[in-house]
Design a protein around this motif. Structure first.
Motif, short mmCIF file in Angstrom:
data_model
loop_
_atom_site.label_atom_id
_atom_site.label_comp_id
_atom_site.label_asym_id
_atom_site.label_seq_id
_atom_site.Cartn_x
_atom_site.Cartn_y
_atom_site.Cartn_z
N ASN A 93 0.10 1.86 26.86
CA ASN A 93 -0.38 1.35 25.03
C ASN A 93 -0.22 0.16 25.02
N GLU A 94 0.64 -1.01 26.06
CA GLU A 94 1.07 -2.60 25.69
C GLU A 94 -1.19 -2.74 25.75
N GLU A 95 -0.89 -2.42 26.87
CA GLU A 95 -3.01 -3.04 27.52
C GLU A 95 -4.11 -2.00 26.74
N THR A 96 -3.69 -0.93 26.44
CA THR A 96 -4.56 -0.05 25.45
C THR A 96 -4.90 -1.45 23.53
N ILE A 97 -3.71 -0.75 23.79
CA ILE A 97 -3.13 -2.17 21.85
C ILE A 97 -4.00 -3.47 22.20
N MET A 98 -3.43 -4.26 23.15
CA MET A 98 -4.50 -4.94 23.31
C MET A 98 -5.72 -5.67 23.83
N GLU A 99 -6.28 -4.60 24.90
CA GLU A 99 -7.85 -4.47 24.78
C GLU A 99 -8.72 -3.68 23.64
N ARG A 100 -8.17 -3.11 22.06
CA ARG A 100 -8.32 -3.69 20.89
C ARG A 100 -8.68 -4.42 20.28
N GLU A 101 -7.31 -5.53 20.56
CA GLU A 101 -7.47 -6.19 19.62
C GLU A 101 -8.68 -7.62 20.06
N ARG A 102 -8.51 -7.17 21.47
CA ARG A 102 -9.46 -8.29 22.58
C ARG A 102 -11.11 -7.85 22.02
N GLU A 103 -11.69 -6.03 21.82
CA GLU A 103 -12.52 -6.51 21.44
C GLU A 103 -12.79 -6.12 20.05
N LYS A 104 -12.14 -6.39 19.08
CA LYS A 104 -11.98 -6.54 17.28
C LYS A 104 -12.26 -8.13 17.16
N GLU A 105 -11.67 -8.94 18.43
CA GLU A 105 -12.18 -10.33 18.18
C GLU A 105 -13.47 -10.99 19.06
N ARG A 106 -13.85 -9.84 20.04
CA ARG A 106 -15.07 -10.08 20.10
C ARG A 106 -15.99 -9.69 19.31
N ILE A 107 -16.20 -8.44 18.42
CA ILE A 107 -17.14 -8.26 17.35
C ILE A 107 -16.92 -9.40 16.67
N GLN A 108 -15.92 -9.56 16.13
CA GLN A 108 -15.67 -11.10 14.89
C GLN A 108 -16.66 -11.99 15.81
N ALA A 109 -16.39 -12.56 16.98
CA ALA A 109 -16.74 -13.31 17.35
C ALA A 109 -18.74 -13.67 17.58
N GLY A 110 -19.15 -11.86 17.82
CA GLY A 110 -20.87 -11.72 17.98
C GLY A 110 -20.89 -12.13 16.54
N LYS A 111 -20.24 -11.21 15.63
CA LYS A 111 -20.49 -11.55 13.83
C LYS A 111 -21.10 -13.13 13.37
N LYS A 112 -19.69 -13.96 13.87
CA LYS A 112 -20.01 -14.71 12.84
C LYS A 112 -21.48 -15.46 14.12
N LEU A 113 -21.14 -15.32 15.50
CA LEU A 113 -22.17 -15.94 16.52
C LEU A 113 -23.70 -15.97 15.20
N LEU A 114 -24.41 -14.89 15.72
CA LEU A 114 -25.70 -13.25 14.87
C LEU A 114 -25.20 -13.99 13.08
N GLU A 115 -24.51 -14.20 12.49
CA GLU A 115 -24.81 -15.23 11.49
C GLU A 115 -24.61 -16.33 11.13
N ALA A 116 -24.31 -17.26 12.60
CA ALA A 116 -24.37 -18.56 12.40
C ALA A 116 -26.30 -18.74 12.59
N LYS A 117 -27.00 -17.92 13.57
CA LYS A 117 -28.17 -17.91 14.27
C LYS A 117 -29.17 -17.74 13.10
N ARG A 118 -28.34 -16.50 12.28
CA ARG A 118 -29.02 -16.39 11.06
C ARG A 118 -29.59 -17.06 10.35
N ILE A 119 -28.43 -18.65 10.14
CA ILE A 119 -28.26 -19.34 8.84
C ILE A 119 -29.82 -20.62 9.09
N ALA A 120 -29.34 -20.59 10.53
CA ALA A 120 -29.91 -21.26 11.24
C ALA A 120 -31.91 -21.52 10.97
#
Length: 306
Positions: A93-120
């Motif tokens: 359960n702990e690993e599942t929760i941690m993996e979900r959190e890491r996936e959320k962080e990856r998604i957020q980082a990807g969104k920020k990268l795409l937004e920065a690329k779009r703005i550029a």
């Protein structure tokens, strides 16, 4: 402080059942180091303790020599199995929760990268649009200035040759004969000059990117025309061998070079360009020289059509 001594036999039995060494040691110590059942019961009661997998530290050792050994019953095995399963589930359960959190962080980082690329990319697009707009405005200003200069040149030439200052569309394309004191001479209209100029423009377009070669060709043509104007009776200036290497290199090998001389009155015959003495037209040759000089000195010559 030291790790307390516990019953080695009970400790070994607990490790055989799958419990970690530190957890088994802590359970034996806190359950009185008496029986496997007490140790397993203690682990069940304290399974959520944060330090359950840490060794206990005490000031004195426990005398375990008289501690009896008890057989491992089926109930003990079941309890041990239940504890191990609970621990595995907790970790999953702990690993599942941690993996979900890491996936959320990856998604957020990807969104920020795409937004920065779009703005550029948007900023780059805006810069390119602004640059193209400035270039078009500059080209239009240059075009307007050139057209104005060409129009003024036309007016000056028409005034110089006594032609009416009317629009080019109303000017006849043939020569006009004007008589002054019984002397008849042809006066060429703007259309004739345009034929000469268009021939040079075409030559420049045909050999785009060869500016040095084009300039040398114009200068050579100017020499040929100028020699005839200065020495109209000298046949050597009115006769050009087509196979001459110098002529071929500078004029003959370029599309439009020979045609320009033909517009000036030269005729192609028996491997020569020849201008008969009776066909020498000084005014036409002078106009040709004027057009050549304009082509040499005007950096925009040939870029725009009039």
């Amino acid at each position: 402080m030291a790790i307390p001594k516990v019953n080695e036999k009970l400790l070994e039995d607990l490790e055989v059942m799958g419990f970690p060494h530190a957890r088994a040691t802590r359970a034996l110590y806190h359950s009185g180091n008496t029986t496997l059942e007490d140790a397993i019961t203690w682990m069940i009661d304290h399974e959520n303790d944060t330090d359950i997998d840490e060794f206990p530290l005490v000031d004195i050792d426990i005398d375990i020599d008289a501690s009896p050994s008890f057989p491992i019953t089926e109930e003990m095995r079941m309890k041990a199995y239940s504890l191990r399963e609970q621990e595995r589930k907790r970790k999953r359960n702990e690993e599942t929760i941690m993996e979900r959190e890491r996936e959320k962080e990856r998604i957020q980082a990807g969104k920020k990268l795409l937004e920065a690329k779009r703005i550029a990319e948007e900023n780059e697009r805006k810069r390119n649009l602004a640059l193209r707009k400035a270039e078009k405005e500059e080209e239009q200003r240059a075009r307007n200035n050139i057209l104005k200069k060409l129009d003024q040149d036309k007016l000056n030439r028409r005034s110089k040759h006594g032609l009416p200052l009317e629009s080019q569309e109303n000017v006849r394309s043939t020569a006009i004969v004007i008589k002054h004191d019984k002397v008849t001479r042809p006066v060429y209209t703007t259309t004739k000059v345009e034929h000469l100029r268009e021939c040079l423009r075409s030559l420049k377009r045909e050999h785009k990117g060869e500016n040095a070669r084009i300039r040398r060709a114009f200068e050579t043509l100017l020499v040929y025309v100028g020699n005839v104007v200065k020495n109209p009776k000298e046949e050597k200036f009115r006769k050009i061998r087509l196979s001459n290497p110098l002529f071929q290199d500078r004029v003959g090998s370029l599309n439009g070079g020979v045609e320009f001389l033909e517009l000036c009155g030269f005729e192609t015959t028996d491997g020569f360009l020849y201008l008969p003495s009776e066909k020498v037209d000084i005014e036409l040759l002078s106009l040709a020289g004027f057009v050549l000089n304009s082509a040499i000195t005007n950096p925009f010559f040939g870029l725009l059509s009039t």
